[in-house]
Write a protein that holds these residues in place. Structure first.
Motif, PDB file in Angstrom:
ATOM      1  N   LEU A  46       1.230  -1.234  -0.069  1.00  0.00           N
ATOM      2  CA  LEU A  46       0.162   0.195   0.156  1.00  0.00           C
ATOM      3  C   LEU A  46       0.578   0.999  -0.006  1.00  0.00           C
ATOM      4  CD1 LEU A  46      -2.655   1.136   0.006  1.00  0.00           C
ATOM      5  CD2 LEU A  46      -2.526   1.162   2.575  1.00  0.00           C
ATOM      6  N   LEU A  47       1.792   1.180   0.671  1.00  0.00           N
ATOM      7  CA  LEU A  47       2.311   2.467   1.273  1.00  0.00           C
ATOM      8  C   LEU A  47       3.335   2.517  -0.545  1.00  0.00           C
ATOM      9  CD1 LEU A  47       4.320   1.575   4.063  1.00  0.00           C
ATOM     10  CD2 LEU A  47       2.353   3.117   3.520  1.00  0.00           C
ATOM     11  N   ASP A  48       3.311   1.595  -1.792  1.00  0.00           N
ATOM     12  CA  ASP A  48       4.366   2.282  -2.855  1.00  0.00           C
ATOM     13  C   ASP A  48       3.400   2.841  -3.139  1.00  0.00           C
ATOM     14  OD1 ASP A  48       6.462   0.838  -2.001  1.00  0.00           O
ATOM     15  OD2 ASP A  48       5.462  -1.156  -3.204  1.00  0.00           O
ATOM     16  N   TYR A  49       1.942   2.389  -3.377  1.00  0.00           N
ATOM     17  CA  TYR A  49       1.092   3.656  -4.042  1.00  0.00           C
ATOM     18  C   TYR A  49      -0.176   4.709  -3.705  1.00  0.00           C
ATOM     19  CZ  TYR A  49       1.414  -0.552  -6.544  1.00  0.00           C
ATOM     20  OH  TYR A  49       2.721  -1.399  -7.455  1.00  0.00           O
ATOM     21  N   LEU A  50       1.149   4.837  -2.421  1.00  0.00           N
ATOM     22  CA  LEU A  50       0.543   6.609  -2.000  1.00  0.00           C
ATOM     23  C   LEU A  50       1.193   7.092  -2.023  1.00  0.00           C
ATOM     24  CD1 LEU A  50      -0.944   4.622   2.411  1.00  0.00           C
ATOM     25  CD2 LEU A  50      -2.845   5.519   0.372  1.00  0.00           C
ATOM     26  N   LYS A  51       1.060   7.934  -2.748  1.00  0.00           N
ATOM     27  CA  LYS A  51       1.885   9.116  -3.246  1.00  0.00           C
ATOM     28  C   LYS A  51       0.755   9.977  -4.363  1.00  0.00           C
ATOM     29  CE  LYS A  51       5.754   6.257  -3.657  1.00  0.00           C
ATOM     30  NZ  LYS A  51       7.344   4.886  -4.676  1.00  0.00           N
ATOM     31  N   PRO A  52       1.946  11.439  -4.620  1.00  0.00           N
ATOM     32  CA  PRO A  52       0.596  11.654  -5.235  1.00  0.00           C
ATOM     33  C   PRO A  52       1.015  11.737  -6.708  1.00  0.00           C
ATOM     34  CG  PRO A  52       2.651  13.267  -3.848  1.00  0.00           C
ATOM     35  CD  PRO A  52       2.730  11.938  -3.817  1.00  0.00           C
ATOM     36  N   GLU A  53       1.714  11.273  -7.129  1.00  0.00           N
ATOM     37  CA  GLU A  53       1.433  10.787  -8.440  1.00  0.00           C
ATOM     38  C   GLU A  53       1.978   9.350  -8.451  1.00  0.00           C
ATOM     39  OE1 GLU A  53       4.582  12.789 -10.915  1.00  0.00           O
ATOM     40  OE2 GLU A  53       3.210  15.058 -10.626  1.00  0.00           O
ATOM     41  N   ILE A  54       1.149   8.395  -9.045  1.00  0.00           N
ATOM     42  CA  ILE A  54       0.958   7.293  -8.527  1.00  0.00           C
ATOM     43  C   ILE A  54       1.482   6.275 -10.283  1.00  0.00           C
ATOM     44  CG2 ILE A  54       0.010   4.986  -8.283  1.00  0.00           C
ATOM     45  CD1 ILE A  54      -2.171   5.910  -6.847  1.00  0.00           C
ATOM     46  N   VAL A  55       2.802   5.471 -10.116  1.00  0.00           N
ATOM     47  CA  VAL A  55       3.523   5.327 -11.839  1.00  0.00           C
ATOM     48  C   VAL A  55       3.051   4.274 -10.996  1.00  0.00           C
ATOM     49  CG1 VAL A  55       6.198   5.337 -13.052  1.00  0.00           C
ATOM     50  CG2 VAL A  55       5.405   7.421 -11.827  1.00  0.00           C
ATOM     51  N   ILE A  56       2.880   3.279 -12.237  1.00  0.00           N
ATOM     52  CA  ILE A  56       3.062   1.452 -12.102  1.00  0.00           C
ATOM     53  C   ILE A  56       3.678   1.262 -13.433  1.00  0.00           C
ATOM     54  CG2 ILE A  56       1.290  -0.283 -12.623  1.00  0.00           C
ATOM     55  CD1 ILE A  56      -0.992   1.367 -11.802  1.00  0.00           C
ATOM     56  N   ASP A  57       4.873   0.653 -12.557  1.00  0.00           N
ATOM     57  CA  ASP A  57       6.003   0.175 -13.516  1.00  0.00           C
ATOM     58  C   ASP A  57       6.367  -1.286 -13.879  1.00  0.00           C
ATOM     59  OD1 ASP A  57       8.452  -0.268 -15.363  1.00  0.00           O
ATOM     60  OD2 ASP A  57       9.341   1.044 -13.762  1.00  0.00           O
ATOM     61  N   SER A 392       5.695 -12.257   1.746  1.00  0.00           N
ATOM     62  CA  SER A 392       6.611 -11.597   1.535  1.00  0.00           C
ATOM     63  C   SER A 392       7.379 -10.896   2.466  1.00  0.00           C
ATOM     64  CB  SER A 392       7.194 -10.471   0.082  1.00  0.00           C
ATOM     65  OG  SER A 392       7.935 -11.043   0.145  1.00  0.00           O
ATOM     66  N   PHE A 393       8.392 -11.145   3.190  1.00  0.00           N
ATOM     67  CA  PHE A 393       9.150 -10.243   4.395  1.00  0.00           C
ATOM     68  C   PHE A 393       9.656  -9.021   3.622  1.00  0.00           C
ATOM     69  CE2 PHE A 393      12.604  -8.256   6.735  1.00  0.00           C
ATOM     70  CZ  PHE A 393      11.965  -8.784   7.702  1.00  0.00           C
ATOM     71  N   ALA A 394       9.790  -8.537   3.039  1.00  0.00           N
ATOM     72  CA  ALA A 394      10.454  -7.503   2.532  1.00  0.00           C
ATOM     73  C   ALA A 394       9.104  -6.291   1.884  1.00  0.00           C
ATOM     74  CB  ALA A 394      10.878  -7.120   1.062  1.00  0.00           C
ATOM     75  N   SER A 395       7.807  -6.958   1.458  1.00  0.00           N
ATOM     76  CA  SER A 395       6.132  -6.585   1.511  1.00  0.00           C
ATOM     77  C   SER A 395       5.030  -6.469   2.829  1.00  0.00           C
ATOM     78  CB  SER A 395       5.533  -7.498   0.532  1.00  0.00           C
ATOM     79  OG  SER A 395       5.612  -7.257  -0.493  1.00  0.00           O
ATOM     80  N   SER A 396       6.035  -6.804   3.673  1.00  0.00           N
ATOM     81  CA  SER A 396       5.587  -7.322   5.087  1.00  0.00           C
ATOM     82  C   SER A 396       5.599  -5.544   5.451  1.00  0.00           C
ATOM     83  CB  SER A 396       5.829  -8.321   5.888  1.00  0.00           C
ATOM     84  OG  SER A 396       7.435  -7.982   6.486  1.00  0.00           O
ATOM     85  N   PHE A 397       6.774  -4.444   5.106  1.00  0.00           N
ATOM     86  CA  PHE A 397       6.452  -3.379   5.854  1.00  0.00           C
ATOM     87  C   PHE A 397       5.414  -2.143   5.068  1.00  0.00           C
ATOM     88  CE2 PHE A 397      10.203  -6.181   7.201  1.00  0.00           C
ATOM     89  CZ  PHE A 397      10.454  -5.435   8.040  1.00  0.00           C
ATOM     90  N   LYS A 398       5.097  -2.903   3.453  1.00  0.00           N
ATOM     91  CA  LYS A 398       4.625  -2.062   3.300  1.00  0.00           C
ATOM     92  C   LYS A 398       3.777  -2.027   3.011  1.00  0.00           C
ATOM     93  CE  LYS A 398       8.898  -2.496   0.068  1.00  0.00           C
ATOM     94  NZ  LYS A 398       9.566  -2.806  -1.667  1.00  0.00           N
ATOM     95  N   GLY A 399       2.735  -2.501   3.736  1.00  0.00           N
ATOM     96  CA  GLY A 399       1.290  -2.551   3.537  1.00  0.00           C
ATOM     97  C   GLY A 399       0.785  -3.447   2.692  1.00  0.00           C
ATOM     98  N   ALA A 400       1.368  -4.595   2.655  1.00  0.00           N
ATOM     99  CA  ALA A 400       1.319  -5.434   1.398  1.00  0.00           C
ATOM    100  C   ALA A 400      -0.449  -6.078   1.761  1.00  0.00           C
ATOM    101  CB  ALA A 400       2.336  -6.819   0.571  1.00  0.00           C
ATOM    102  N   GLY A 401      -0.454  -6.415   3.497  1.00  0.00           N
ATOM    103  CA  GLY A 401      -1.275  -7.359   3.939  1.00  0.00           C
ATOM    104  C   GLY A 401      -2.010  -6.587   5.199  1.00  0.00           C
ATOM    105  N   LEU A 402      -2.958  -6.107   6.121  1.00  0.00           N
ATOM    106  CA  LEU A 402      -3.521  -6.280   7.015  1.00  0.00           C
ATOM    107  C   LEU A 402      -4.044  -7.236   7.565  1.00  0.00           C
ATOM    108  CD1 LEU A 402      -4.842  -2.568   6.113  1.00  0.00           C
ATOM    109  CD2 LEU A 402      -2.622  -2.603   7.672  1.00  0.00           C
ATOM    110  N   GLY A 403      -3.675  -7.156   9.217  1.00  0.00           N
ATOM    111  CA  GLY A 403      -4.415  -8.594  10.084  1.00  0.00           C
ATOM    112  C   GLY A 403      -4.689  -7.024  11.722  1.00  0.00           C
ATOM    113  N   ALA A 404      -6.962  -7.873  12.045  1.00  0.00           N
ATOM    114  CA  ALA A 404      -6.240  -7.354  13.275  1.00  0.00           C
ATOM    115  C   ALA A 404      -7.144  -8.412  14.257  1.00  0.00           C
ATOM    116  CB  ALA A 404      -7.394  -6.423  13.054  1.00  0.00           C
TER     117      ALA A 404
END
Length: 412
Positions: A46-57, A392-404
């Motif tokens: 999620l953090l990869d796309y919470l930006k003013p300008e979204i660029v999908i590469d 993925s360990f790296a993606s776990s810090f980027k908001g790729a999933g949420l739990g409660a």
């Protein structure tokens, strides 16, 4: 000055620990409700796309995608536990709940195609997979905790209501030298259950209306596993714990409903030029319910944990390491997997009734970082928290999933 500062900190923590000890009153009966839920991916944080300008590469996505492709996991495990804490150290608890696990996988070929395109007359194949497991379980925890050692035995019965798995699922695409495009999709899904599954609108109502007929069927499908927990107070502020859950008898499902889906689509260069794209030829066939004999176990697990709690429990550090075996005795080797679990965390008790939790762990192939709060008012105890997670360990810090999770315990 440094010694004075350390003395002040020690005095504060010591006074808090005495306060906590004096107010840790005995509860003879507990009723606990536990509701954890999570959903995660191994990419697209999620953090990869919470930006003013979204660029999908797409090229970058293809390069960073793992060889296993894109995966999604979801789990919900609500349960209720009633326990009696009988002096001097006897443990007696009854627990019941539901466990739902689901997963979806898309092969790396799709992202290679989006990032780099394809070659003429070279077929691209994109594999896919998926599964859903739904368990009902009831468990008895009986044990004894002495001054140094404790032992709890947890026999459990469980029934697999549904086990669905996708097999032979793929998509194929190809361009020829004339500019024509061909695409084919195929997926076979096997739904195993203890009752005949139907997708009719009245299925749920009929099931509830005839619940008495369902109970004997559930009884015939019951499996058994055995849990064992051993604790050792190794030192004054250190407790070691070892746990195991071992399958004994698998849960049996006696019904199978196959579903087959396929789709063909072709687009010629002339169709594209005349803006006549046509429509895909999609077919879906639901086979008739047939008798089956499919057995499944809940994951087999082994773990060891260490709790270190200086200052009489005001601060607690805990860590653990485990090994899990998913579908350990499944007929298809593709359904089996072995994974490593671990956990590292800290609990800080600011006052007797308020606790703060921080932990990082890998559980059931998902990396999870939790923040939680606990409130203990003796009669009512609440714990709640959120987590960032991913396969993925790296993606776990980027908001790729949420739990409660929410845990509420009442008792006297």
């Amino acid at each position: 000055m440094k010694k004075i500062f350390l003395s002040i900190i020690f005095s504060v923590l010591a006074s808090l620990s005495v306060f906590a000890a004096d107010n840790d009153r005995y509860r003879g009966f507990d009723l606990t409700f536990d509701i954890p839920a999570s959903a995660s991916m191994n990419s697209f944080g999620l953090l990869d796309y919470l930006k003013p300008e979204i660029v999908i590469d797409f090229t970058k996505i293809a390069d960073e995608m793992s060889d296993d492709g894109f995966k999604v996991r979801a789990a919900v495990s609500p349960s209720i536990t009633a326990g009696l804490n009988m002096d001097p150290g006897l443990i007696f608890e009854v627990q019941a709940g539901t466990q739902i696990y689901a997963g979806l996988g898309i092969g790396k070929g799709l992202f290679d195609f989006l990032g780099y395109g394809n070659e003429i007359n070279k077929e691209i194949k994109i594999d896919a997979s998926g599964y859903v497991d739904l368990f009902l379980f009831a468990q008895l925890n009986v044990g004894w905790k002495g001054k140094k050692f404790g032992l709890t035995v947890s026999p459990a019965i469980f029934s697999t209501l549904v086990h669905a798995v996708a097999t032979d699922s793929y998509a194929k695409m190809e361009n020829d030298t004339s500019g024509n495009f061909y695409m084919k999709f195929n997926s076979n899904i096997d739904i195993y259950s203890v009752i005949p599954v139907s997708f009719s609108p009245d299925f749920g109502q009929d099931l509830l209306a005839n619940y008495k007929d369902l109970l004997p069927v559930l009884g015939d499908s019951v499996g058994v596993d055995l849990g064992v927990t051993f604790t050792w107070d190794a030192y004054q502020y250190l407790t070691l714990e070892g746990t195991a859950r071992i399958p004994i008898i698998p849960s049996r499902m006696t019904k199978r409903m196959p579903i087959s889906m396929n789709c063909d689509y072709s687009l010629g260069i002339q169709q594209f030029a005349t803006d006549s794209l046509g429509a895909p030829n999609f077919n879906m066939t639901m086979g008739s319910v047939e008798d089956a004999d499919y057995s499944i176990n809940r994951p087999m697990k082994f773990s060891i944990t260490a709790d270190y709690y200086p200052f009489n429990g005001v601060m607690e550090y805990y860590a653990g390491l485990g090994l899990g075996f998913k579908h350990p005795f499944a007929k298809s080797i593709e359904e089996r997997s072995v994974y490593v679990d671990y956990m590292i965390g800290i609990r800080v008790g600011f006052v007797n009734f308020l606790n703060f939790y921080v932990s990082t762990a890998r559980t059931d192939e998902v990396f999870c970082h939790k923040l939680g709060l606990g409130l203990n008012l003796h009669i009512l105890e609440l714990k709640a928290g959120i987590s960032a997670e991913s396969t993925s360990f790296a993606s776990s810090f980027k908001g790729a999933g949420l739990g409660a999770y929410v845990t509420a315990s009442v008792g006297l």
